[in-house]
Design an enzyme around this catalytic site. Sequence first.
Site, PDB file in Angstrom:
ATOM      1  N   ARG A 147      29.100  75.437  -4.072  1.00  0.00           N
ATOM      2  CA  ARG A 147      29.952  74.489  -4.797  1.00  0.00           C
ATOM      3  C   ARG A 147      29.089  73.427  -5.472  1.00  0.00           C
ATOM      4  O   ARG A 147      28.401  72.653  -4.819  1.00  0.00           O
ATOM      5  CB  ARG A 147      30.939  73.826  -3.849  1.00  0.00           C
ATOM      6  CG  ARG A 147      31.897  72.835  -4.514  1.00  0.00           C
ATOM      7  CD  ARG A 147      32.851  72.270  -3.475  1.00  0.00           C
ATOM      8  NE  ARG A 147      33.836  71.380  -4.060  1.00  0.00           N
ATOM      9  CZ  ARG A 147      33.673  70.064  -4.198  1.00  0.00           C
ATOM     10  NH1 ARG A 147      32.543  69.504  -3.800  1.00  0.00           N
ATOM     11  NH2 ARG A 147      34.627  69.324  -4.725  1.00  0.00           N
TER      12      ARG A 147
ATOM     13  N   HIS B  49      24.503  73.945 -10.993  1.00  0.00           N
ATOM     14  CA  HIS B  49      24.362  73.053 -12.143  1.00  0.00           C
ATOM     15  C   HIS B  49      23.293  71.992 -11.925  1.00  0.00           C
ATOM     16  O   HIS B  49      22.939  71.262 -12.848  1.00  0.00           O
ATOM     17  CB  HIS B  49      25.709  72.432 -12.516  1.00  0.00           C
ATOM     18  CG  HIS B  49      26.140  71.273 -11.678  1.00  0.00           C
ATOM     19  ND1 HIS B  49      26.966  70.287 -12.151  1.00  0.00           N
ATOM     20  CD2 HIS B  49      25.869  70.943 -10.395  1.00  0.00           C
ATOM     21  CE1 HIS B  49      27.184  69.391 -11.201  1.00  0.00           C
ATOM     22  NE2 HIS B  49      26.532  69.765 -10.130  1.00  0.00           N
TER      23      HIS B  49
ATOM     24  N   ASP C  14      17.222  75.876   3.928  1.00  0.00           N
ATOM     25  CA  ASP C  14      16.806  75.577   2.561  1.00  0.00           C
ATOM     26  C   ASP C  14      17.088  76.808   1.711  1.00  0.00           C
ATOM     27  O   ASP C  14      16.566  77.893   1.986  1.00  0.00           O
ATOM     28  CB  ASP C  14      15.307  75.249   2.554  1.00  0.00           C
ATOM     29  CG  ASP C  14      14.765  74.929   1.169  1.00  0.00           C
ATOM     30  OD1 ASP C  14      15.463  75.210   0.172  1.00  0.00           O
ATOM     31  OD2 ASP C  14      13.635  74.422   1.076  1.00  0.00           O
ATOM     32  N   PHE C  15      17.938  76.662   0.685  1.00  0.00           N
ATOM     33  CA  PHE C  15      18.339  77.858  -0.065  1.00  0.00           C
ATOM     34  C   PHE C  15      17.221  78.428  -0.942  1.00  0.00           C
ATOM     35  O   PHE C  15      17.418  79.434  -1.626  1.00  0.00           O
ATOM     36  CB  PHE C  15      19.625  77.648  -0.871  1.00  0.00           C
ATOM     37  CG  PHE C  15      19.695  76.402  -1.703  1.00  0.00           C
ATOM     38  CD1 PHE C  15      18.768  76.117  -2.688  1.00  0.00           C
ATOM     39  CD2 PHE C  15      20.751  75.501  -1.528  1.00  0.00           C
ATOM     40  CE1 PHE C  15      18.863  74.982  -3.476  1.00  0.00           C
ATOM     41  CE2 PHE C  15      20.854  74.354  -2.293  1.00  0.00           C
ATOM     42  CZ  PHE C  15      19.900  74.093  -3.275  1.00  0.00           C
TER      43      PHE C  15
ATOM     44  N   GLY D 236      24.521  74.953   1.064  1.00  0.00           N
ATOM     45  CA  GLY D 236      24.476  73.601   0.510  1.00  0.00           C
ATOM     46  C   GLY D 236      25.802  72.902   0.674  1.00  0.00           C
ATOM     47  O   GLY D 236      26.224  72.135  -0.190  1.00  0.00           O
ATOM     48  N   GLY D 237      26.461  73.149   1.808  1.00  0.00           N
ATOM     49  CA  GLY D 237      27.854  72.729   2.005  1.00  0.00           C
ATOM     50  C   GLY D 237      28.058  71.330   2.517  1.00  0.00           C
ATOM     51  O   GLY D 237      29.174  70.979   2.918  1.00  0.00           O
TER      52      GLY D 237
ATOM     53  N   ASP E  43      22.813  73.402   5.199  1.00  0.00           N
ATOM     54  CA  ASP E  43      22.294  72.300   4.383  1.00  0.00           C
ATOM     55  C   ASP E  43      21.017  71.801   5.035  1.00  0.00           C
ATOM     56  O   ASP E  43      20.528  72.379   6.007  1.00  0.00           O
ATOM     57  CB  ASP E  43      23.338  71.184   4.237  1.00  0.00           C
ATOM     58  CG  ASP E  43      23.255  70.510   2.861  1.00  0.00           C
ATOM     59  OD1 ASP E  43      22.163  70.015   2.535  1.00  0.00           O
ATOM     60  OD2 ASP E  43      24.256  70.485   2.134  1.00  0.00           O
TER      61      ASP E  43
END
Length: 415
Positions: A312, A316, A297-298, A248-249, A271
């Site tokens: 990063r 959240h 896709d994570f 997701g960088g 990403d």
Amino acid sequence: MSFPSRISQLSALIAEHTATINNFFIENKLPTPSFEADALWSLPIPDDAEEIKAARLAVIEACAELQALVTGPKEFLHVNYTAYVSIRIILRFNLDKSFPVGESTTFDAMSQFSGLSVMNVKRVVRHAILNHRFFQEKKPGIITHSAPTAVLVGDDLARNALIVQLEEFCPAGVKAADALEKWPNSEENNQTGFSLANNSDKSMFDIFSQDPARGARFGMLFSRADEPSTMLLDNYPWNDVQTFIDVGGSHGSIAIGLANQFPHIKCIVQDLPDTVAEGVSRLPADLKDRVTFMAHDFFTPQPIMADVYYFRSIFHNWADKYCIKILQKLTPALKKGARIIIHERILPTLDTLNTIDAKRAINMDMGMLQLLNAQQREQDEWSELFCRADPRYRYLGAKKPAGAIRWIIEAEWEG
């Protein structure tokens, strides 16, 4: 023996620390804070002036507490329901850009520029002056810029951030209680105050993806770094790392910084396809052999084996059940000893609640609730999250470098 009251203690503390700050400005021939349009946009306190930075935070915290105490609990309950109305109107109708910084204007001229009536311009501008120090009216009917509006005119990123907060985030907050009532304790990101505010059954990310203008505005909000990359690069043992994946960088800013500082590390940025394509187009030519981009896709199995997987400000954005899924989707590629680094804020402990950093983290936590049904987490919640994902994860702990916003949260795969 009598002891000074709390309000006396706070008053003395404010006087003491304000004097420290003022003396620093005088000794270093620096301009003191001002609301004039030509004031510095940020206080000229160097990063290494730790005593002055601490004094500033002490003054801010003490002033807030003193104001609350002398307001009294009953009056303190009053809500200013008009608080941001004038700012939204100013931004919507570009009143801040209706005349140059350093010049003056009139209510009539602002009316002609915006199409608003003179009466509405006058009431909006005076509300903003009184409540937010937007503009100045030193002579009746003559309006000049103040420091805050000068920043809006000169800093597109600051102006955009304010627009996103008021137009996207605040309406979601108004609907947060309704969302909790309609979908009690939901972990779904399309059952939120943001979804209700947009009359939609989609998540914030899906809504922005379908509206390029809003999506670009939201993306611009995060284009300015909130802390230097050195907070990570200088506070982790990178010498033994050979392969690094930023999951997701985005456009690869962290990977690029890492590759520049540690040439032996091969970096992969993962990403979504459009983001990856943009990242490739921005990548410096001299790093193409050490930084690569990959669409991934994570929530699908991780296909690449690496020494470190870095996240990063990703977790959240998601409720626990989805964070667990992200960690579980890593496991097909994990080798024994692989590290997972999660880089984000941690909620404060009880003894640090009354600080600026603590309030920012708690405010961010509430923001995650209203936008995504996600959350910031306390330090001991991270070990539990890893364990729930897979007991083969060994939680190594979390540390917060001096001056940092984010914590470096780490786990190791024991296989």
